[in-house]
Design a protein around this motif. Sequence first.
Motif, PDB file in Angstrom:
ATOM      1  N   CYS A 295       0.824  -1.304  -0.046  1.00  0.00           N
ATOM      2  CA  CYS A 295       0.072   0.011   0.203  1.00  0.00           C
ATOM      3  C   CYS A 295       0.723   1.356  -0.068  1.00  0.00           C
ATOM      4  O   CYS A 295       1.651   1.294   0.771  1.00  0.00           O
ATOM      5  N   LYS A 296       0.474   2.274  -0.746  1.00  0.00           N
ATOM      6  CA  LYS A 296       1.280   3.461  -0.843  1.00  0.00           C
ATOM      7  C   LYS A 296       0.820   4.453   0.295  1.00  0.00           C
ATOM      8  O   LYS A 296      -0.588   4.313   0.920  1.00  0.00           O
ATOM      9  N   LEU A 297       1.745   5.151   1.074  1.00  0.00           N
ATOM     10  CA  LEU A 297       1.305   5.812   2.141  1.00  0.00           C
ATOM     11  C   LEU A 297       1.789   7.445   1.911  1.00  0.00           C
ATOM     12  O   LEU A 297       2.818   7.595   1.420  1.00  0.00           O
ATOM     13  N   VAL A 298       0.798   8.244   2.253  1.00  0.00           N
ATOM     14  CA  VAL A 298       0.980   9.772   2.192  1.00  0.00           C
ATOM     15  C   VAL A 298       0.962  10.376   3.566  1.00  0.00           C
ATOM     16  O   VAL A 298       0.072   9.900   4.377  1.00  0.00           O
ATOM     17  N   SER A 299       2.002  10.975   4.041  1.00  0.00           N
ATOM     18  CA  SER A 299       2.288  11.578   5.134  1.00  0.00           C
ATOM     19  C   SER A 299       1.567  13.067   5.193  1.00  0.00           C
ATOM     20  O   SER A 299       2.007  13.752   4.502  1.00  0.00           O
ATOM     21  N   PHE A 300       0.571  13.171   5.981  1.00  0.00           N
ATOM     22  CA  PHE A 300      -0.038  14.572   6.325  1.00  0.00           C
ATOM     23  C   PHE A 300       0.437  14.760   7.979  1.00  0.00           C
ATOM     24  O   PHE A 300      -0.303  13.990   8.970  1.00  0.00           O
ATOM     25  N   ARG A 301       1.569  15.568   8.092  1.00  0.00           N
ATOM     26  CA  ARG A 301       2.006  15.926   9.379  1.00  0.00           C
ATOM     27  C   ARG A 301       0.839  16.697  10.332  1.00  0.00           C
ATOM     28  O   ARG A 301       0.750  17.901   9.796  1.00  0.00           O
ATOM     29  N   VAL A 302       0.531  16.317  11.148  1.00  0.00           N
ATOM     30  CA  VAL A 302      -0.449  17.217  12.172  1.00  0.00           C
ATOM     31  C   VAL A 302      -0.069  17.373  13.459  1.00  0.00           C
ATOM     32  O   VAL A 302      -0.699  17.901  14.097  1.00  0.00           O
ATOM     33  N   LEU A 303       1.142  16.400  13.918  1.00  0.00           N
ATOM     34  CA  LEU A 303       1.692  16.605  15.142  1.00  0.00           C
ATOM     35  C   LEU A 303       2.820  17.226  14.969  1.00  0.00           C
ATOM     36  O   LEU A 303       3.857  16.773  14.161  1.00  0.00           O
ATOM     37  N   ASP A 304       3.721  17.904  16.074  1.00  0.00           N
ATOM     38  CA  ASP A 304       4.856  18.599  16.123  1.00  0.00           C
ATOM     39  C   ASP A 304       5.892  17.555  16.517  1.00  0.00           C
ATOM     40  O   ASP A 304       5.644  16.435  16.847  1.00  0.00           O
TER      41      ASP A 304
END
Length: 536
Positions: A295-304
């Motif tokens: 599976c392809k993964l896309v990182s949406f960073r919402v935590l610091d």
Amino acid sequence: MPTDPEMDRFNLTRSVISAPLIRDLHERHRRKTANTGITKFPQGMKNLLTSRNSGGDQEPPRNEQVPPQQSDADLPHLEVIIELNLAYKDGVEKAAERLKELLVQAEPELAADTDGDHHLRISSQYVFARITENTLHLLVDREHDLPRQERIVQYIWPDFDVEPHLHRSVPTVKADAAHVAFCASGKGMVWAVLDSGIQGDHPHFKKHDNLNVTLPIQHMDFTGGGDPLQDPFGHGTHVAGIIAGELQNDQIDGGIKAFTRTRVDRMDPNTREIKTDIKYIPEPIERITGVAPECKLVSFRVLDQNGRGKTSNIIMALNKINEINAYGRSLIIHGVNLSVGYGFEAEWFACGQSPLCTEVNRLVKSGVVVVVAAGNTGYGTLQTDAMSAVKSPLQLSINDPGNAELAITVGATHRDQPHTYGVSYFSSKGPTGDGRMKPDLVAPGEKIQSCAAGTTAAAVNLKTGTPCHYVEDSGTSMAAPHVSGAVAAFLSIRKEFIGQPEKVKKIFMDSAIDLGRSRDFQGKGMVDLMRAIQSV
């Protein structure tokens, strides 16, 4: 009927502002009282708290009076989510424009705000802002007496802090069997991980090139300045490694370095105090794989870098997914994993109707599967007449956004003996605050071996003096990606269900394995990928 002394009926009073923000403002002024002796509230606060009562009887906050307005310099800023009024006479876009004008008039520095500053952002039907208390009071004073069609604001919420809910578990959900029997590897699927980032150079993601995505999909940061393919906290990479990726011992110089954690308690002979230490013990691993390795993964960073973030970051990310998918017309991100959230209190708002829950439901309606960790607040203290206070399972403890009706909300079990040990003590338990059955499923969430990065990997390196590729962690944060991976694997071979998340949720719930525990603890049971595939 007598009033229940435990229920604050004031919280049911209709207002422009939400109860938790009122509570926060009360607390701020109590602290100011302790420091300065000021005991009065701004006029705007009085109007705010005595307006829009549904029953006609106005009830001001107890023991509070009204002082002159204070200057902005004396007031700390508030981070708020302003929900726009969808019934505004000129439409929601005009409401957003008008609100921005009002905020900039009150605080001119907001006019120069950029996306990176995160002091003023607009998304869908929400405006996220960092404003002073005076600005909040002025806004509420303007809104509370207007007819509904004239109001630009529906409701104002605090921008809640969100936090992470922290491999022998792959066979537990029968993913290994599904890989062999059905080639259910997640190939062709794309899953968004809304978390602390994914460490892009981790070897776990190289074999299947999991992080190589093409436009219009792109890795994105919503924290203001972070790199979505860096994970200084380590939580997001651990979550991502459970969903997808694969590594064999001979594919990396020196072999795989994996560690289990052991807690050691000892008494200091001098102080007689108990001190706790964590030891990391090497664990030999020949091969490790995610539930849907291709599976392809896309990182949406919402935590610091400290594992903290705001609800607004998640809402912005969910809206971006909707935009990338052309609002359901071109589905190229198929699922979302949310191993983050915040605790729910029944007096705050209608359960499952917070802005975050609303956005989750909206995204599901557009065709995207959203998998959410139930939370790690499933235990508390029980006091009876027959015994002293003891730790005990705690119902009604599902976190947001796990309260969202259409989300697949996941609790935690033991990693390889779920029938014996049942539901993890920490796993948040249902029902929801408004009586709906949650969680929906459970999955392995105890001592889960997955990718190490950031502070997690550094801690192991500091203790052992060797690099660390994989380490154990526990929590419903680890349970949710098992379900995300299982759904991604399922959709990769049952493509007719792509874009039908509610049917997918029903298939997985109907095919779950009953662990013989209460519905409030286990939901419909433990996720079973093989049974889900074979049921359709």
